[in-house]
Write a protein that holds these residues in place. Structure first.
Motif, mmCIF file in Angstrom:
data_model
loop_
_atom_site.group_PDB
_atom_site.id
_atom_site.type_symbol
_atom_site.label_atom_id
_atom_site.label_comp_id
_atom_site.label_asym_id
_atom_site.label_seq_id
_atom_site.Cartn_x
_atom_site.Cartn_y
_atom_site.Cartn_z
ATOM 1 N N SER A 227 0.861 -1.183 0.000
ATOM 2 C CA SER A 227 0.000 0.000 0.000
ATOM 3 C C SER A 227 0.900 1.237 0.000
ATOM 4 N N ALA A 228 0.279 2.408 -0.019
ATOM 5 C CA ALA A 228 1.020 3.667 0.140
ATOM 6 C C ALA A 228 1.323 3.851 1.628
ATOM 7 N N LYS B 205 -2.365 10.013 5.928
ATOM 8 C CA LYS B 205 -1.936 8.988 4.970
ATOM 9 C C LYS B 205 -1.470 9.648 3.684
ATOM 10 N N THR C 169 -1.986 8.679 0.713
ATOM 11 C CA THR C 169 -3.107 8.682 -0.249
ATOM 12 C C THR C 169 -3.984 9.925 -0.044
ATOM 13 N N GLU D 130 0.973 4.266 -4.039
ATOM 14 C CA GLU D 130 1.389 2.862 -4.096
ATOM 15 C C GLU D 130 2.564 2.707 -5.066
ATOM 16 N N PHE E 71 -3.826 -1.290 -5.372
ATOM 17 C CA PHE E 71 -4.803 -0.205 -5.474
ATOM 18 C C PHE E 71 -5.194 0.240 -6.877
ATOM 19 N N ARG F 143 -11.373 2.785 -1.685
ATOM 20 C CA ARG F 143 -10.370 2.910 -0.622
ATOM 21 C C ARG F 143 -10.084 1.549 0.032
ATOM 22 N N GLY F 144 -8.833 1.352 0.362
ATOM 23 C CA GLY F 144 -8.439 0.071 0.954
ATOM 24 C C GLY F 144 -8.242 -1.019 -0.086
ATOM 25 N N GLY F 145 -8.237 -0.611 -1.361
ATOM 26 C CA GLY F 145 -8.272 -1.580 -2.458
ATOM 27 C C GLY F 145 -6.988 -2.347 -2.727
ATOM 28 N N SER F 146 -5.900 -2.048 -2.023
ATOM 29 C CA SER F 146 -4.687 -2.866 -2.219
ATOM 30 C C SER F 146 -4.949 -4.312 -1.812
ATOM 31 N N ASP F 147 -5.894 -4.501 -0.898
ATOM 32 C CA ASP F 147 -6.295 -5.865 -0.522
ATOM 33 C C ASP F 147 -6.780 -6.648 -1.746
HETATM 34 N N1 ASP Z 1 -3.755 3.617 -0.186
HETATM 35 C C1 ASP Z 1 -5.117 3.310 -0.476
HETATM 36 C C2 ASP Z 1 -6.024 3.833 0.616
HETATM 37 O O1 ASP Z 1 -5.565 4.512 1.528
HETATM 38 C C3 ASP Z 1 -5.334 1.875 -0.772
HETATM 39 C C4 ASP Z 1 -4.926 0.918 0.322
HETATM 40 O O2 ASP Z 1 -4.217 1.291 1.243
HETATM 41 O O3 ASP Z 1 -5.329 -0.247 0.247
HETATM 42 O O4 ASP Z 1 -7.197 3.606 0.573
#
Ligand code: ASP
Length: 440
Positions: free
Chosen positions: A38-39, A49, A51, A116, A170, A184-188
């Protein structure tokens, strides 16, 4: 040798000290071959963050502000990591390109994805791994959804060419070659896509908790960690707001039958939570895997004598919801009553239209709306076989002097959902938890 895909979240890569932990984790196991970062996330509670900084900076550029100073803060975060890790790498050219693209309005998704991308560059250099840009291998369709089959085919082919590689999370690209991010959170999700394409034995998702907790720690003191959970149980709990993982991240690996292991970068000794397709093991948890709940629901109860004999009654009611674009959540019914459980904010978008529509459609004897409802889902694959689970739930709630307003048991017997007033939410959740997980 096994093959593991490992994804590290923003808190795991927030600064050089965290990068070092990640390095040790990866280098301690040769099978950890593909890494999805992730970032950089927050270094402390009040930090921002990267992002979020990129979104802010892009908005500034889009409204014509000078971004040099603010962009400088972003550069500083990366340069600090590079300096403290002592690696030979300059991102100055990359910074110039990105800044320039910002002022030429390259798009919000492009802006956010650079968090990222740059972190991936640093991590690849630090680990001495290849760098694969997902813009070339993760594809979205024109409608913005993932083109999963094309992505899987081409990414699988590319991964075969690399023994060890870093693939930033991401983002991917649209058919017109512009960058698109997941939500958001899409690196998962990227981690899951890479795990599927690599044919991994396991997808390790490294974060900052020891695993998925049986209940919300803001309500329950020190809840147990779930050792093993099935994808379906996870869906039930995530629906109620219990999250460690992006909701869509389970689909690519679930398709391929690859387990996900949630792990803690700050406590690598802990085994974490294993998310699997099916499991007969209950790991000592008994019948309940987890409990989660949410406030903010309303029930709309419709009464009409002989409702059950009126063919098409339910359809006509639901059609009104559909026409007014209100999603419904549950539908408990009796002989002469039907309740529709909806999120309060959804219902209130179009409340009058829904009520009038139902009056016209089914001419009920009465109709009432009750706001302030909370739902609690008690989830466990063990419930199918265990007798008396429902009675234990109801007894613990009545002992806590809480009145149950609605009950819904999914037909899969995987969960029981109860509705109570919001004021009773915490008390009821504690009572159920203590019944099934008494303090040792
Ligand atoms: N950096 C992105 C976010 O803050 C994606 C991630 O962390 O998964 O949503």
């Amino acid at each position: 040798m096994q093959l593991k895909v490992v994804k590290f979240g923003g808190s795991s890569l927030a600064d050089a000290a965290q990068f070092k932990k990640v390095y040790d984790i990866i280098k301690s196991d040769k099978s950890r071959r593909f890494v999805v970062p992730s970032a950089p996330g927050k270094r402390s509670k009040d930090d921002t963050k990267v992002t979020d900084m990129l979104y802010i900076c892009y908005d500034m550029a889009a409204s014509g502000d000078i971004i040099d100073e603010y962009f400088g803060f972003i550069e500083k975060r990366y340069n600090e990591i590079i300096r403290e890790l002592g690696i030979e790498l300059s991102l100055e050219k990359e910074f110039e390109v990105i800044k320039n693209a910002f002022t030429h309005k390259a798009g919000k998704d492009y802006a956010a994805s650079r968090g990222e991308y740059l972190n991936g560059k640093i991590l690849a250099k630090y680990l001495d791994f290849d760098f694969i840009d997902p813009a070339e291998f993760i594809y979205f369709k024109d409608n913005g959804t993932l083109d999963s089959e094309r992505t899987n085919l081409l990414l699988a082919d590319e991964l075969k060419r690399h023994d060890y590689a870093v693939i930033p999370g991401f983002y991917g690209s649209m058919p017109n070659d512009t960058i698109k991010t997941f939500s958001r959170g899409g690196s998962d999700i990227t981690g899951s896509i890479v795990a599927r394409a690599a044919g991994a034995d396991v997808y390790e998702n490294w974060t900052d908790v020891d695993g998925f907790l049986m209940a919300d720690p803001r309500i329950i003191d020190n809840p147990d960690i779930i050792r093993t959970i099935t994808y379906r149980e996870l869906r039930e709990l995530s629906y109620m707001g219990a999250t460690v993982l992006h909701e869509d991240a389970i689909f690519p690996v679930r398709f391929a039958g690859i387990p996900i292991n949630i792990r803690n970068t700050n406590n690598p000794e802990a085994k974490g939570t294993l998310i699997v397709a099916t499991s007969s093991k209950n790991d000592g948890h008994g019948v309940i895997t987890g409990i989660a709940g949410k406030k903010g629901f309303s029930t709309l109860t419709i009464e009409k004598d002989m409702m059950n004999a009126e063919i098409g009654f339910g359809r006509r009611v639901l059609e009104v919801f559909e026409q007014n674009e209100v999603c419904f959540e549950h539908l408990p019914s009796g002989i002469d009553t039907l309740s529709v459980v909806v999120s309060t904010s959804e219902l209130h978008k179009n409340k009058d239209k829904v009520l009038n529509g139902i009056f016209k459609a089914v001419t009920p004897d009465s109709m009432t709306v009750e706001d302030g409802i909370a739902l609690i889902a008690i989830v466990g694959r063990g419930m199918v076989e265990a007798k008396g689970t429902a009675s234990r739930i109801f007894k613990s709630i009545s002992d806590a002097d809480v009145n149950i307003k609605m009950i819904d048991q999914g037909s899969s017997e995987l969960s029981i959902i109860i509705g109570i007033t919001e004021d009773d939410f915490e008390v009821a959740l504690k009572a159920i938890y203590n019944e099934f997980c008494p303090k040792k």
